[in-house]
Write a protein that holds these residues in place. Structure first.
Motif, PDB file in Angstrom:
ATOM      1  N   LEU A  76       0.831  -1.204   0.000  1.00  0.00           N
ATOM      2  CA  LEU A  76       0.000   0.000   0.000  1.00  0.00           C
ATOM      3  C   LEU A  76       0.865   1.252   0.000  1.00  0.00           C
ATOM      4  O   LEU A  76       1.851   1.337   0.705  1.00  0.00           O
ATOM      5  CB  LEU A  76      -0.888   0.025   1.244  1.00  0.00           C
ATOM      6  N   CYS A  77       0.476   2.245  -0.840  1.00  0.00           N
ATOM      7  CA  CYS A  77       1.162   3.532  -0.734  1.00  0.00           C
ATOM      8  C   CYS A  77       0.238   4.576  -0.111  1.00  0.00           C
ATOM      9  O   CYS A  77       0.586   5.717   0.080  1.00  0.00           O
ATOM     10  CB  CYS A  77       1.692   3.991  -2.079  1.00  0.00           C
ATOM     11  N   GLN A  78      -0.981   4.154   0.195  1.00  0.00           N
ATOM     12  CA  GLN A  78      -1.876   4.982   1.015  1.00  0.00           C
ATOM     13  C   GLN A  78      -2.913   4.057   1.639  1.00  0.00           C
ATOM     14  O   GLN A  78      -3.059   2.912   1.204  1.00  0.00           O
ATOM     15  CB  GLN A  78      -2.562   6.058   0.174  1.00  0.00           C
ATOM     16  N   ALA A  79      -3.611   4.569   2.654  1.00  0.00           N
ATOM     17  CA  ALA A  79      -4.581   3.719   3.335  1.00  0.00           C
ATOM     18  C   ALA A  79      -5.710   3.346   2.381  1.00  0.00           C
ATOM     19  O   ALA A  79      -6.156   4.172   1.594  1.00  0.00           O
ATOM     20  CB  ALA A  79      -5.133   4.451   4.549  1.00  0.00           C
ATOM     21  N   TYR A  80      -6.149   2.102   2.451  1.00  0.00           N
ATOM     22  CA  TYR A  80      -7.278   1.668   1.630  1.00  0.00           C
ATOM     23  C   TYR A  80      -8.531   1.648   2.499  1.00  0.00           C
ATOM     24  O   TYR A  80      -8.664   0.827   3.397  1.00  0.00           O
ATOM     25  CB  TYR A  80      -7.007   0.279   1.042  1.00  0.00           C
ATOM     26  N   THR A  81      -9.440   2.604   2.243  1.00  0.00           N
ATOM     27  CA  THR A  81     -10.581   2.756   3.158  1.00  0.00           C
ATOM     28  C   THR A  81     -11.894   2.282   2.555  1.00  0.00           C
ATOM     29  O   THR A  81     -12.928   2.352   3.197  1.00  0.00           O
ATOM     30  CB  THR A  81     -10.735   4.235   3.571  1.00  0.00           C
ATOM     31  N   ASP A  82     -11.850   1.817   1.315  1.00  0.00           N
ATOM     32  CA  ASP A  82     -13.088   1.378   0.665  1.00  0.00           C
ATOM     33  C   ASP A  82     -13.422  -0.062   1.043  1.00  0.00           C
ATOM     34  O   ASP A  82     -12.606  -0.755   1.634  1.00  0.00           O
ATOM     35  CB  ASP A  82     -12.927   1.504  -0.853  1.00  0.00           C
ATOM     36  N   PRO A  83     -14.627  -0.507   0.681  1.00  0.00           N
ATOM     37  CA  PRO A  83     -15.006  -1.895   0.959  1.00  0.00           C
ATOM     38  C   PRO A  83     -14.136  -2.875   0.165  1.00  0.00           C
ATOM     39  O   PRO A  83     -13.498  -2.484  -0.816  1.00  0.00           O
ATOM     40  CB  PRO A  83     -16.459  -1.991   0.484  1.00  0.00           C
TER      41      PRO A  83
END
Length: 814
Positions: A374-381
């Motif tokens: 990950l290069c950023q937080a994954y906040t989706d379902p």
RNA sequence: GCCGAAGUGGCGGAAUGGUAGACGCGGCAGUCUCAAAAACUGUUGGGAGGCAACUCCCGUGUCGGUUCGACUCCGACCUUCGGCACCA
């Protein structure tokens, strides 16, 4: 035509007559339908500026319209009179807050009267007078006895150099003391709270009220209801006596991604969990946080800070031990003050992990089988991965499955959290209603008995800019006897938030003089709830929210029998001048007095409505108001010049009748929808039309009289003075403001002939005047026969013929 | 960053799927006047043609879409103004 329109003279004359004849006196009347039209009462700042008029003139116009429609209208006025500016005036000008306030009340009352509104001044309320604040204190006691008031610690702004409490207004330039420039910090103080959170869910429900959507949204965000889970993490190998830490999360489905746990610096377990080798660093960090101003702490794009406690905690679902960190982006007052750190799926945790080189473990993937760096937080379902027995479920399924498991094992449960905090009503100020509480060494907290109310503000207190409650330094006030044991005791020296005063003033208007109760229950039953509340949108959360809470609490105490104070809310826009919101410091304040004395209150009232739609506000223009003034002059001359009929032409009479009824219809509709600007345009068109008729002299004397009377009646709510004067001029009896609103005949209001627009392939090519009753067949036939139309259609195929009755006919050819 | 509202002549604005610019300001021309102001009358989105009645083209922040027809509805973007801002 000798008389010139002299607004100063006629406005004064009629205001005196209205007052002497008690024209606007309001009485309860079971036979009439009531209408409670309320405008937010002004703060006693000293001078009414045009912004006040913008709030008050259109609401008065609407109230007058309702009154003429036959409603029994209550449209009262009063003053929100407690507050810090009075104290500041005392400090800077050496004038007592009471005197400063009452002097302002005098001036503002005079200015308000010059507006010519229908306020019944016998119902005026002034929140700083003992006969009013006695009942504000009474309500405090009611809340106290109902278990809705409690004492707790709350941080106040604190200047470490001056060693004083600061009001929010005394914190300047992003967190510095107004006087010495030192960075302001927070300090805990024992203060009084109202349990507004008890009503959070009910306050979330706006289904019973007709309010603007943005205000409802703001209130919802203010309450900030979040659903999720409370999860317990196990403490084993630490010095803490506590064996668990609870966190609140909206994402229990990400629990396998926990790689650290975060505590707010204020969390009570911080000292116990800090290991000796990390003590210096942690204490340094916690101290640093305390010195940070609130604004710094909540600024979002700030780099993450924190310190490692040295301790570890166990994530019970996978048995892993993760480090416990301390950081100030965890707020002590929300949730449990502790957060599980899931850097892969929360942006803030991600930043924190990056900063302190903590592991980032993805547990939700966008699609099955994908497990990228990950290069950023994954906040989706997505689909759960690396999550033990839950791997492969959708995160929604995982959410429920994990909650169920937690509940089964006793490690957690479904939970709801709110951003809303209880209402802190204590103020360390002089100019407010004293909190009616006594502290006795023997009996503890003792409420002042009802019979001893009001607890009067001592007139001679020192209100120096110490920031601490000035009443503390007033021994005659502080020292008292305990109502229970008669022993020596001390009074509470804080006063109440002024939002307390404004949470019930609309009840007091119904019975302002009553002295054995805050309001007459029968009269409140008659008038409340408020049918229309108007004011600025800046009160979206504080005042409007507290007032709703207040009424719900009173209802539960059996004091009122309705749920919501304000059935309908309307927010007017802001009036600006030379490019900005008016403010004294900018020097762009428009003083209504000047325009009232030059052009008259009627012109100011009318101009304010003409600027634009009421809800959008607009820019004040000196030229614009002159246009309105000219128009009023034209009406004056129209009536005073008189009319002598020369001929009577049936067609002219017919057309005038139509114009009269159409105008009544449109003006009524515009008023009902607060479209005051277009209402005025209709009246101007009507005036212009009558000028032409006056010149043509081709209608009967009677019809002319009827037309003028209608014009004056329609004008009466907007320009009450000139309409009253001209009503007398045409020989009608006093007062125009007791007349009923004119009715219109639907038939006469409808056009008999209409202009049909003829389009060819969507482009306007011709127009034709036809009877309104024309049939579709006839319309189509006559259109196609027209020479102009033929020029466009000749030799082409007619594909379609669209006919919109009374509007347009569109011929599609190719 | 998120939420909300809004973008139309020289200006404030009108028209919420059907004649864009109602009404007012300002401008221009005229009446009155020695003159000016005030008042009144006419005219006034831009462009092209015509002596003229008039005719045509363009035009509602930008680009696309839906529709016989779009300021209005849908999608993307730009700008402005409000509000909230580390709420796990």
């Amino acid at each position: 035509m000798a008389r010139r329109y002299n607004p100063q003279q006629i406005e004064k004359k009629w205001q005196e007559r209205w007052s002497a004849s008690r024209l606007y006196r309001v009485k309860e009347d079971a036979k009439q339908q009531k209408f409670y039209a309320l405008t937010m009462f002004p703060y006693t700042s000293g001078d009414l500026h045009i912004g006040h008029w913008y709030a008050m003139a259109p609401s008065d116009i609407y109230a007058r319209f309702k009154r003429m429609q036959g409603y029994n209208v209550l449209h009262p006025m009063g003053f929100d009179a407690f507050g810090l500016p009075a104290e500041n005036a005392a400090i800077s000008h050496g004038i007592h807050p009471h005197e400063w306030t009452m002097r302002n009340v005098e001036n503002m009352r005079r200015q308000l009267k010059s507006m010519g509104a229908i306020y019944d001044w016998n119902r005026e309320v002034i929140s700083c007078l003992p006969e009013y604040y006695k009942w504000t204190q009474w309500f405090f006691l009611k809340f106290y006895h109902a278990g809705l008031a409690y004492r707790g610690k709350a941080p106040v702004n604190w200047c470490p150099k001056c060693q004083t409490v600061l009001a929010n207004e005394q914190v300047v330039a992003e967190g510095f003391c107004e006087r010495c420039g030192t960075a302001v910090t927070k300090k805990d103080l024992e203060q009084w709270f109202f349990k507004i959170t008890k009503y959070a869910d009910e306050l979330l429900d706006h289904s019973k009220i007709d309010w603007p959507e943005p205000i409802k949204v703001m209130q919802k965000r203010w309450i900030g209801k979040s659903e999720g889970a409370e999860i317990s993490f196990a403490l084993e190998h630490t010095a803490s006596e506590q064996k668990e830490i609870k966190v609140f999360t909206t994402r229990p489905d990400t629990i396998f991604g926990v790689t650290f746990l975060l505590l707010a610096p204020e969390h009570p377990l911080v000292p116990q969990l800090t290991t000796p080798e990390h003590r210096v660093e942690v204490e340094k960090y916690v101290n640093w946080c305390q010195r940070q101003a609130e604004y710094m702490r909540t600024a979002m794009d700030r780099e993450k800070t924190g310190a490692f406690s040295g301790s570890y905690i166990i994530n019970r679902l996978n048995g892993e031990e993760v480090p416990i960190w301390i950081t100030d982006y965890v707020l002590p007052s929300y949730g449990t003050g502790a957060v599980m750190g899931v850097p892969a799926h929360d942006e803030r945790d991600f930043d924190f992990a990056r900063k302190f080189h903590l592991p980032i473990r993805p547990v939700i993937a966008p699609q099955e089988g994908i497990d990228n760096e990950l290069c950023q937080a994954y906040t989706d379902p997505g689909v759960m991965i690396n999550s033990g027995q839950f791997t492969g479920l959708s995160n929604e399924q995982g959410y429920e499955a994990i909650c169920n498991l937690l509940e089964e094992r006793g490690w957690g449960k479904h939970a709801v959290t709110y951003r809303l905090r209880d209402w802190l009503i204590s103020r360390q100020r002089y100019w407010g209603a004293p909190i009616p509480i006594i502290y006795c060494d023997k009996c503890g907290i003792v409420p002042v008995p009802e019979k001893d109310l009001p607890v009067l503000l001592p007139p001679d207190a020192e209100f120096k800019p110490t920031g601490e409650s000035p009443l503390k330094y007033c021994p005659e006030f502080v020292n008292t006897t305990c109502p229970r044991c008669s022993g020596p005791a001390r009074r509470e020296t804080d006063t109440m938030d002024t939002f307390m005063c404004s949470s019930w003033y609309f009840l007091r208007y119904t019975s302002p003089k009553i002295d054995d109760a805050p309001f007459d229950a029968e009269k409140v039953k008659c008038w409340l709830p408020v049918d229309l509340y108007t004011g600025g949108a800046e009160h979206a959360v504080m005042h409007l929210f507290y007032a709703r809470f207040f009424i719900k609490a009173l209802r539960d105490m059996g004091l009122v029998d309705f749920d919501e104070p304000f059935a309908r809310l309307f927010n007017q826009g802001t009036i600006v001048y030379s490019g900005g919101k008016m403010s004294k410091s900018k020097g762009n304040v428009i003083a209504p007095d000047e325009y009232v004395s030059k052009l008259g209150a009627d012109a100011v009232r009318a101009y304010l409505t003409f600027i634009g739609p009421w809800e959008s506000g607009g820019e004040w223009s000196d030229r614009g108001i002159i246009g309105i003034s000219r128009w009023l002059n034209r009406i004056w001359n129209l009536v005073n010049t008189g009319y002598v009929s020369q001929t009577v032409e049936a067609d002219a009479e017919k057309e005038l009748r139509h114009i009269i009824h159409r105008t009544i219809k449109r003006v009524s509709g515009d008023l009902e929808n607060f479209r005051f600007n277009t209402m005025l345009a209709r009246l101007m068109e009507f005036t212009n039309y009558l000028s032409k008729v006056q010149e043509a002299r081709n209608i009967s004397q009677e019809l002319w009289q009827e037309a003028i009377a209608r014009l004056l009646l329609l004008l009466a709510p907007t320009a009450p003075h000139i309409s009253e004067e001209l009503w007398a001029t045409i020989g009608r009896s006093y007062s125009i403001h007791n007349q009923l609103w004119p009715k219109f005949d639907e038939q006469l209001a409808t056009e008999e002939e209409i202009t049909l627009a003829i389009q060819i392939n969507g482009k306007l090519r011709d127009k034709v005047l036809v009877p309104a009753s024309i049939s579709e067949e006839e319309a189509k036939k006559m259109t196609l026969e027209r020479q102009r139309v033929k020029g466009y259609t000749e030799g082409k195929n007619l594909l379609k013929l669209i006919y919109i009755p009374k509007r347009v006919i569109n011929i599609v050819v190719k």
